[in-house]
Design a protein around this motif. Structure first.
Motif, PDB file in Angstrom:
ATOM      1  N   GLU A 133       0.976  -1.647   0.023  1.00 35.18           N
ATOM      2  CA  GLU A 133       0.180  -0.034  -0.028  1.00 35.18           C
ATOM      3  C   GLU A 133       0.838   1.065   0.236  1.00 35.18           C
ATOM      4  O   GLU A 133       0.570   2.274  -0.584  1.00 35.18           O
ATOM      5  CB  GLU A 133      -0.953  -0.041   1.222  1.00 35.18           C
ATOM      6  N   ILE A 134       1.899   1.389   0.469  1.00 38.66           N
ATOM      7  CA  ILE A 134       3.052   2.417   0.688  1.00 38.66           C
ATOM      8  C   ILE A 134       3.541   2.608  -0.332  1.00 38.66           C
ATOM      9  O   ILE A 134       3.308   3.399  -1.231  1.00 38.66           O
ATOM     10  CB  ILE A 134       4.216   2.138   1.855  1.00 38.66           C
ATOM     11  N   ALA A 135       4.101   1.389  -1.557  1.00 39.06           N
ATOM     12  CA  ALA A 135       4.199   1.325  -2.890  1.00 39.06           C
ATOM     13  C   ALA A 135       3.375   2.515  -4.098  1.00 39.06           C
ATOM     14  O   ALA A 135       3.857   2.967  -4.595  1.00 39.06           O
ATOM     15  CB  ALA A 135       4.696   0.453  -3.064  1.00 39.06           C
ATOM     16  N   ALA A 136       2.352   1.739  -3.139  1.00 42.17           N
ATOM     17  CA  ALA A 136       1.183   2.670  -4.112  1.00 42.17           C
ATOM     18  C   ALA A 136       1.201   4.214  -4.107  1.00 42.17           C
ATOM     19  O   ALA A 136       1.465   4.779  -5.113  1.00 42.17           O
ATOM     20  CB  ALA A 136      -0.017   1.671  -4.026  1.00 42.17           C
ATOM     21  N   GLY A 137       1.185   4.186  -2.717  1.00 40.23           N
ATOM     22  CA  GLY A 137       1.432   5.792  -2.725  1.00 40.23           C
ATOM     23  C   GLY A 137       1.915   6.165  -3.428  1.00 40.23           C
ATOM     24  O   GLY A 137       1.576   7.190  -3.594  1.00 40.23           O
ATOM     25  N   LEU A 138       3.021   5.672  -3.170  1.00 38.99           N
ATOM     26  CA  LEU A 138       4.413   6.656  -3.591  1.00 38.99           C
ATOM     27  C   LEU A 138       4.421   6.770  -4.968  1.00 38.99           C
ATOM     28  O   LEU A 138       4.972   7.999  -5.665  1.00 38.99           O
ATOM     29  CB  LEU A 138       5.518   5.752  -3.232  1.00 38.99           C
TER      30      LEU A 138
END
Length: 366
Positions: A33-38
Motif C-alpha cells: 500500500e505504501i509502494a502504491a501511494g508513492l
C-alpha cells in the motif's frame, strides 16, 4: 515530485520520504500500500535509487518497518456483510427507474423532464459511501522519539475527512440524467421501444453500483494479498472485464424482459409471427438497438467504477461526454440508436481504455 522528496543531499534520504508521506505510512496495512501511494505521488525507480534501494517496493518495506502504524478505526459490521452495498444498489435502481418511468408515462415534455432529472442528478451523491471518520491520533508518547525530530509535531486532523457532496458527483449525476432521459426525448420513431430499453438500463443502474463495489472489494483483497505491485496488477487484470461483463449480462436479461413485456402490452400491428413470446421479444429490437443498449450499459458502469475507485473527475467527464456526443449526432440528423452507438460508443471506448489504465493501479484501491 521525486526531486522535491529526495533530491536534496541528506545522511538519511529515507527520512525525508517519511516526512513527505507520513500519513500514508501510518495508515498503510502493508508495504504494498505504501509502494502504491508513492507511485501515485510520482516517485519512481530514481527516487528509490537515491534512497539506496533497488526498487520502490524495497523502499516501501523500509518505510513500513520504520513508521509506527496508526490504529485503524472499527469497520462497520454492515460493510463486512455487504449490507450497505445492497442498499446502495437498490437505492440507485429506484432513483434511476422512477423518473424514467414518469417521463415514459407522461411524455418527454420540458415540464416533466426537469423535475425527473433531479433524482438522477442526486443519485451519485446519495449512493456514494459516507466519508471516513477521522482516526485517532497517529502516535503514542513514544512516537516522536521513534520518528525523530525532523518529522516535526504530529498534527491532528482538522474538520471532517471529506464530504460526499462534491462537484464531481453532481457532474456525474447530470451526465447520468442526460444519458437516460435523452433517448426518451429524442426517439420519435418507436417511443415504446425507447421506453422499454431506457427502463431496463435504469434498473441496471443498481447492478452497476453493485459491480463497482464488488470490484473495489476485490481490489482491496488483492492489495493485502499481493507481494509486489506487479503481482497486484496481474491479479487485477481479469477483474475489470469480469465486472463489466457481469453488468452487461444483467442489463441483457433486464432488456430481454422489458422487450417481452412490450411485446405483450404493445404488440406490433399486422399479422402475428410464430415462435412465441421469446421470439417476439428478440425481434422487437433490431441489431442496432441491441448494440446501442450495450453502449448504454458501458456508459452506466464505467463512470461508477471510476467514481468508486476515487476517480470522480474522470467519472463526471465520462458520464457527461456520452450524452453530449449522442446529442451532437442527433442534431446532425442521425437516428437515436445509431447516434447512441456511434457517439456513445466512441466515448465508451475511451472510458474503457482509461479505466484499464488507472483502475488496475494499487492506488485506486487504497
Amino acid at each position: 515530485m521525486s526531486g522535491s522528496a529526495v533530491g536534496s543531499p541528506s545522511a538519511d534520504p529515507v527520512r525525508e520520504v517519511m516526512a513527505q508521506h507520513r500519513e500514508l505510512c501510518e495508515r498503510a496495512v502493508d508495504p504494498l500500500e505504501i509502494a502504491a501511494g508513492l507511485e501515485e505521488a510520482g516517485l519512481g525507480p530514481e527516487a528509490a535509487a537515491r534512497c539506496r534501494h533497488a526498487d520502490l517496493f524495497s523502499l516501501a518495506e523500509e518505510l513500513y518497518a520504520r513508521v509506527p502504524r496508526r490504529p485503524p478505526g472499527p469497520e462497520p459490521s454492515g460493510e463486512r456483510r455487504g449490507g450497505p452495498a445492497g442498499r446502495a444498489a437498490l437505492t440507485a435502481a429506484a432513483l434511476a427507474v422512477l423518473p424514467c418511468a414518469g417521463v415514459a408515462a407522461l411524455g418527454a415534455r420540458w415540464p416533466v423532464l426537469l423535475p425527473a432529472a433531479v433524482p438522477l442528478v442526486l443519485l451519485p451523491a446519495l449512493t456514494s459511501p459516507p466519508p471516513a471518520e477521522p482516526g485517532p491520533p497517529p502516535c503514542g508518547p513514544a512516537c516522536p522519539a521513534e520518528l525523530g525530530p525532523e518529522l516535526g509535531p504530529v498534527r491532528a486532523p482538522v474538520g471532517p475527512a471529506g464530504s460526499r457532496w462534491r462537484p464531481a458527483e453532481f457532474g456525474y449525476g447530470l451526465g447520468l440524467a442526460a444519458l437516460l432521459l435523452l433517448p426518451l426525448a429524442a426517439a420519435d420513431a418507436d417511443r415504446p421501444l425507447a421506453a422499454a430499453l431506457v427502463l431496463a438500463a435504469a434498473v441496471s443502474a443498481g447492478a452497476a453500483e453493485r459491480a463497482a463495489r464488488w470490484y473495489r472489494q476485490v481490489g482491496r483483497g488483492h492489495l493485502g494479498a499481493a507481494r509486489t505491485l506487479a503481482e497486484f496488477r496481474a491479479r487485477m487484470r481479469p477483474v475489470l472485464p469480469v465486472a463489466v461483463a457481469l453488468h452487461l449480462a444483467v442489463l441483457g436479461v433486464l432488456t430481454y424482459a422489458a422487450l417481452a413485456v412490450l411485446a405483450v402490452v404493445a404488440p406490433r400491428p399486422g399479422p402475428g409471427h410464430g415462435g412465441g413470446l421469446l421470439h417476439l421479444a428478440a425481434e422487437r429490437a433490431g441489431a442496432t438497438a441491441w448494440a446501442a443498449q450495450g453502449v448504454l450499459g458501458l456508459l452506466l458502469v464505467l463512470p461508477v467504477l471510476l467514481a468508486r475507485c476515487g476517480r470522480s473527475t474522470a467519472a463526471a467527464l465520462g458520464a457527461a461526454a456520452g450524452p453530449a456526443a449522442t446529442a451532437v449526432l442527433l442534431a446532425l440528423g442521425r437516428p437515436w440508436p445509431s447516434a447512441v452507438l456511434l457517439g456513445g460508443g466512441a466515448v465508451a471506448a475511451v472510458l474503457l481504455a482509461h479505466g484499464w489504465a488507472v483502475l488496475g493501479r494499487a492506488g485506486s484501491h487504497r
